[in-house]
Design an enzyme around this catalytic site. Structure first.
Site, PDB file in Angstrom:
ATOM      1  N   ASP A   1      44.227 -63.684  31.811  1.00  0.00           N
ATOM      2  CA  ASP A   1      45.297 -64.433  31.733  1.00  0.00           C
ATOM      3  C   ASP A   1      46.690 -63.516  31.973  1.00  0.00           C
ATOM      4  O   ASP A   1      47.538 -64.188  31.367  1.00  0.00           O
ATOM      5  CB  ASP A   1      45.254 -65.233  30.565  1.00  0.00           C
ATOM      6  CG  ASP A   1      46.393 -66.370  30.736  1.00  0.00           C
ATOM      7  OD1 ASP A   1      46.693 -66.951  31.678  1.00  0.00           O
ATOM      8  OD2 ASP A   1      46.886 -66.736  29.604  1.00  0.00           O
TER       9      ASP A   1
ATOM     10  N   CYS B   1      55.263 -80.626  31.058  1.00  0.00           N
ATOM     11  CA  CYS B   1      54.023 -80.771  30.345  1.00  0.00           C
ATOM     12  C   CYS B   1      54.489 -80.048  28.837  1.00  0.00           C
ATOM     13  O   CYS B   1      55.313 -78.987  28.768  1.00  0.00           O
ATOM     14  CB  CYS B   1      53.163 -79.634  31.098  1.00  0.00           C
ATOM     15  SG  CYS B   1      51.855 -78.855  29.921  1.00  0.00           S
TER      16      CYS B   1
ATOM     17  N   CYS C   1      49.857 -78.226  23.569  1.00  0.00           N
ATOM     18  CA  CYS C   1      49.647 -79.760  23.540  1.00  0.00           C
ATOM     19  C   CYS C   1      48.127 -79.773  23.958  1.00  0.00           C
ATOM     20  O   CYS C   1      47.661 -79.198  24.802  1.00  0.00           O
ATOM     21  CB  CYS C   1      50.481 -80.596  24.398  1.00  0.00           C
ATOM     22  SG  CYS C   1      49.969 -82.358  24.543  1.00  0.00           S
TER      23      CYS C   1
END
Length: 350
Positions: free
Chosen positions: A132, A212, A239
């Site tokens: 990542d 988002c 979230c």
């Protein structure tokens, strides 16, 4: 006699990985067009790094031309409780499940390096590990390797792991047998799309990051659009809504890594306590946590939006104290929270 791939899967399991699949670096020809469309619509928002080094991000084979195989690995972090339940505790903050303990980047990268060293000792070759932090289309590679498929919420979904898992990759010059790509098993389900508080999905399989909540609380600098603030509820870091409602989670594997299990102080932490953290207190509290990277000001901004959404008159005083904060965005968030709480007390919307 076990093949190298079979030994690799066994060793990956021993290192804490829950799944191990293999694909070729050039197995994601769909990525360039998808990335170009995503960037052209501005869906990446302030994440300018997504528009950089697109020649690598769009083509993993160009990242390291000598690589012949990509090993995709998954680590489960399935929660023990329903993350959506925390949204009902309005005076407390909700932190995304993945961020409730140690930074997964550090944990997984160390495990990837151990596995890579084992490979070199076992079969030679050269390796590079990624988790990542490089221009690698990990989700697309995960799908190509058969780790899962990119669901309508754009995250990987697995028939064996659900969608609560981290992914990492090892590029190697070794020629390893490739696994079969995973097929889409979302069917007609729309759970992840319909639950999104901010309607961040303009269409299935497409995400507008600018709406988002994970992006807004983590990547977005400065004030959040006032239209979106009430929709954030008490989510102060990330979230989980779209992940939590995926039906494939009935097959999810419980997290084995204890350092990925939630810290007690990050499960519904009191907003009043978090709002008053200064920079030193913030750094101490979130040492080793992914939350630390957004800094105190952005974090307190998020907390103040949650306070404004709490409807709690008792939190009004906390917000008032931050109206003179040194940071302009924090002051703006404090003003908004105070006005919203006053409107709630007056029985008005706003």
């Amino acid at each position: 006699m076990d093949t190298l791939a079979e030994k690799l899967r066994a060793q990956a399991r021993a290192e804490g990985f829950d799944a191990c699949r293999i694909c070729a670096p050039d197995s994601v020809p769909q990525v360039p067009a998808r990335l170009e469309a995503f960037l052209a619509k501005g869906y990446h928002g302030q994440m300018g790094w997504l528009a950089e080094r697109t020649h690598w991000r769009a083509n993993p084979a160009a990242l390291w031309p000598e690589a012949r195989s990509v090993i995709m690995l998954a680590v489960s972090y399935t929660p023990d409780t329903d993350p959506l339940a925390a949204l009902e505790h309005k005076k407390a903050g909700t932190v995304s499940v993945y961020a409730q303990n140690k930074d997964y980047h550090d944990l997984i990268k160390k495990a990837l390096k151990r596995l890579a060293r084992w490979m070199i000792a076992e079969a030679g070759g050269e390796v590079k590990v990624f988790v990542d932090t490089a221009p690698v289309p990990e989700k697309a590679l995960g799908e190509a390797a058969g780790l899962g498929w990119q669901g309508k919420h754009t995250n990987l979904v697995s028939r064996e792991l659900g969608n609560w898992f981290f992914i990492g990759s090892i590029f190697t010059t070794l020629e390893l047998p490739k696994d079969t790509p995973e097929q889409d098993h979302c069917g007609s389900c729309r759970n992840c799309l319909d639950i999104c508080p901010t309607q961040a999905f303009p269409a299935p399989y497409k995400l507008d990051a600018r709406r988002c909540i994970s992006y807004l609380t983590i990547e977005h600098h400065g004030p959040v659009d006032e239209e979106l603030r009430p929709l954030m509820g008490n989510r102060i870091y990330g979230c989980d809504d779209c992940l939590a409602v995926c039906p494939w989670n009935k097959f999810a594997v419980e997290a084995r890594e204890m350092r990925l299990k939630p810290r007690a102080d990050l499960q519904s932490p009191p907003l009043a306590e978090l709002a008053l953290l200064d920079d030193a207190m913030f750094r101490e509290r979130f040492s080793g946590s992914p939350i630390k990277r957004i800094g105190r000001n952005r974090f307190v901004r998020n907390v103040l939006y949650a306070i404004g959404n709490s409807g709690s008159a008792a939190l009004r005083e906390t917000a008032e104290r931050l109206r003179t904060d040194e940071d302009e965005t924090v002051r703006d968030a404090a003003d908004w929270a105070c006005k919203r709480l006053q409107s709630a007390a007056n029985g008005q919307d706003g």
